[in-house]
Design an enzyme around this catalytic site. Structure first.
Site, short mmCIF file in Angstrom:
data_model
loop_
_atom_site.label_atom_id
_atom_site.label_comp_id
_atom_site.label_asym_id
_atom_site.label_seq_id
_atom_site.Cartn_x
_atom_site.Cartn_y
_atom_site.Cartn_z
N LYS A 9 0.67 -1.16 -0.02
CA LYS A 9 0.14 -0.03 -0.02
C LYS A 9 0.87 1.34 0.17
O LYS A 9 2.06 1.31 0.28
CB LYS A 9 -0.92 0.02 1.23
CG LYS A 9 -0.38 0.02 2.67
CD LYS A 9 0.11 1.58 3.04
CE LYS A 9 0.93 1.21 4.43
NZ LYS A 9 1.79 2.46 4.79
N ASP A 132 -2.28 -1.21 10.70
CA ASP A 132 -2.21 -1.15 9.18
C ASP A 132 -2.67 -2.19 8.85
O ASP A 132 -3.25 -2.40 7.74
CB ASP A 132 -0.72 -1.06 8.93
CG ASP A 132 -0.28 0.50 8.64
OD1 ASP A 132 -1.05 1.42 8.89
OD2 ASP A 132 0.78 0.59 8.22
O1 C5P Z 1 0.04 -0.53 15.29
P1 C5P Z 1 1.40 -0.65 15.17
O2 C5P Z 1 1.97 -1.89 16.04
O3 C5P Z 1 1.61 -1.05 13.77
O4 C5P Z 1 2.10 0.47 15.77
C1 C5P Z 1 3.51 0.46 16.17
C2 C5P Z 1 3.91 1.60 16.89
O5 C5P Z 1 3.71 2.84 15.99
C3 C5P Z 1 2.93 1.70 18.09
O6 C5P Z 1 3.45 0.90 19.20
C4 C5P Z 1 2.96 3.14 18.41
O7 C5P Z 1 4.11 3.52 19.08
C5 C5P Z 1 3.14 3.70 16.86
N1 C5P Z 1 1.76 4.23 16.29
C6 C5P Z 1 1.29 5.34 16.85
N2 C5P Z 1 -0.11 5.99 16.33
C7 C5P Z 1 -0.59 5.04 15.27
C8 C5P Z 1 0.04 3.67 14.92
C9 C5P Z 1 1.25 3.49 15.41
O8 C5P Z 1 1.85 6.24 17.73
N3 C5P Z 1 -1.76 5.64 14.94
#
Ligand code: C5P
Length: 281
Positions: A9, A132
């Site tokens: 994406k 994601d």
């Molecule tokens: O959701 P995911 O595990 O992919 O996110 C990885 C890190 O990115 C999270 O632990 C967070 O620190 C940050 N994140 C964030 N806000 C989001 C998505 C991710 O701060 N909307």
């Protein structure tokens, strides 16, 4: 045995509205699937075995392994599977490869193991594994809100050619977390540009390039040493209108016209830039 395609994406917009009490950031983003894809080949086996044709990709710490573990934990199944991941989406590139592979693994294992979980149940698990991942259950053009996991389908963007440029810059695991942590309040926006792009999509207008904004572009040069020089080199060969893919470091440029896109690719190849011509799906 089943074979599932796991597309990459780009984020046509990626606005960060602010930091939330749970530590995540509130986003408003238009996500778009593209033709560059990994492929997962899944079959039932005695144990769980995850392998790949990319030696640098470690199946044991991947989101595919986490997806399989979560499915086993929730359903209690003791079945195993062999999952072969043919990696075509560059690792840690901002193109969502690991997230897309995880969505494909959830859907594929649900089928191979005859778990009978609904799409909504799978999406809930996807949501637990990463912000994601839910997008990849629908793909196409979609608005992502919340921490990126709330997905609403949008009218598809008119078919476009997407030139991807893979800058040779060092990157670290957990780069998404680092990228979010690098943002300061002045990088936050109100989501209005994303709303304008939604309006363009609804009225069928080809999106104006100025609407393609990404909060991480404001911190990309400090996140990725060498990226600024690479962007200057690209500019010196006439390649501008570049956007960051997700949290980077991949850059993309988008065209309605294939001749123009091919011209950009040949210019990039002439100057030994690693690139790929893909299209919106
Ligand atoms: O959701 P995911 O595990 O992919 O996110 C990885 C890190 O990115 C999270 O632990 C967070 O620190 C940050 N994140 C964030 N806000 C989001 C998505 C991710 O701060 N909307």
């Amino acid at each position: 045995m089943i074979t599932i395609s796991a597309p990459a994406k780009i984020n046509l917009t990626l606005e960060v509205l602010g930091k939330r009490p749970d530590g995540y950031h509130e986003v408003r983003s238009i996500m778009q699937s593209i033709s560059l894809s990994d492929t997962l080949i899944i079959k039932e086996a005695d144990t769980l075995e995850i392998t790949s044709d990319d030696e640098q990709w470690d199946g044991r710490i991947s989101l595919v392994a986490k997806a399989a573990d979560l499915l086993k934990k929730r359903t209690g199944t003791r079945k195993g599977a062999s999952i072969i991941v043919q990696k075509r989406i560059p690792l840690l590139s901002g193109l969502g490869g690991d997230s897309s592979d995880a969505a494909a693994a959830l859907a594929g294992l649900n089928e191979i193991w005859s778990l009978g979980l609904s799409r909504d149940e799978l999406k809930k698990m996807a949501n637990e594994l990463g912000s994601d991942i839910p997008f990849f259950f629908s793909g196409g053009t979609a608005l992502a809100t919340g921490r990126g996991e709330i997905i609403s389908s949008l009218p598809p963007i008119s078919h476009s050619w997407v030139v991807l440029i893979f800058p040779d810059t060092p990157r670290r695991p957990r780069k998404t977390k680092t990228a979010y942590e690098s943002l300061i309040p002045s990088h936050f926006t109100d989501g209005d540009t994303t709303n304008q792009l939604v309006d363009s999509l609804i009225t069928g207008k080809y999106p104006d390039d100025t609407l393609l904004i990404n909060a991480f572009e404001k911190v990309a040069f400090s996140l990725y040493p060498g990226l600024e020089t690479i962007q200057q080199q690209l500019s010196s060969i006439g390649i501008s209108r570049l956007h960051l893919a997700g949290s980077g470091p991949t850059l993309f440029s988008i065209y309605g016209d294939l001749v123009k896109a091919k011209d950009i690719v040949s210019r990039l190849e002439d100057h030994s830039f690693q690139c790929n011509l893909t299209e919106t799906t």
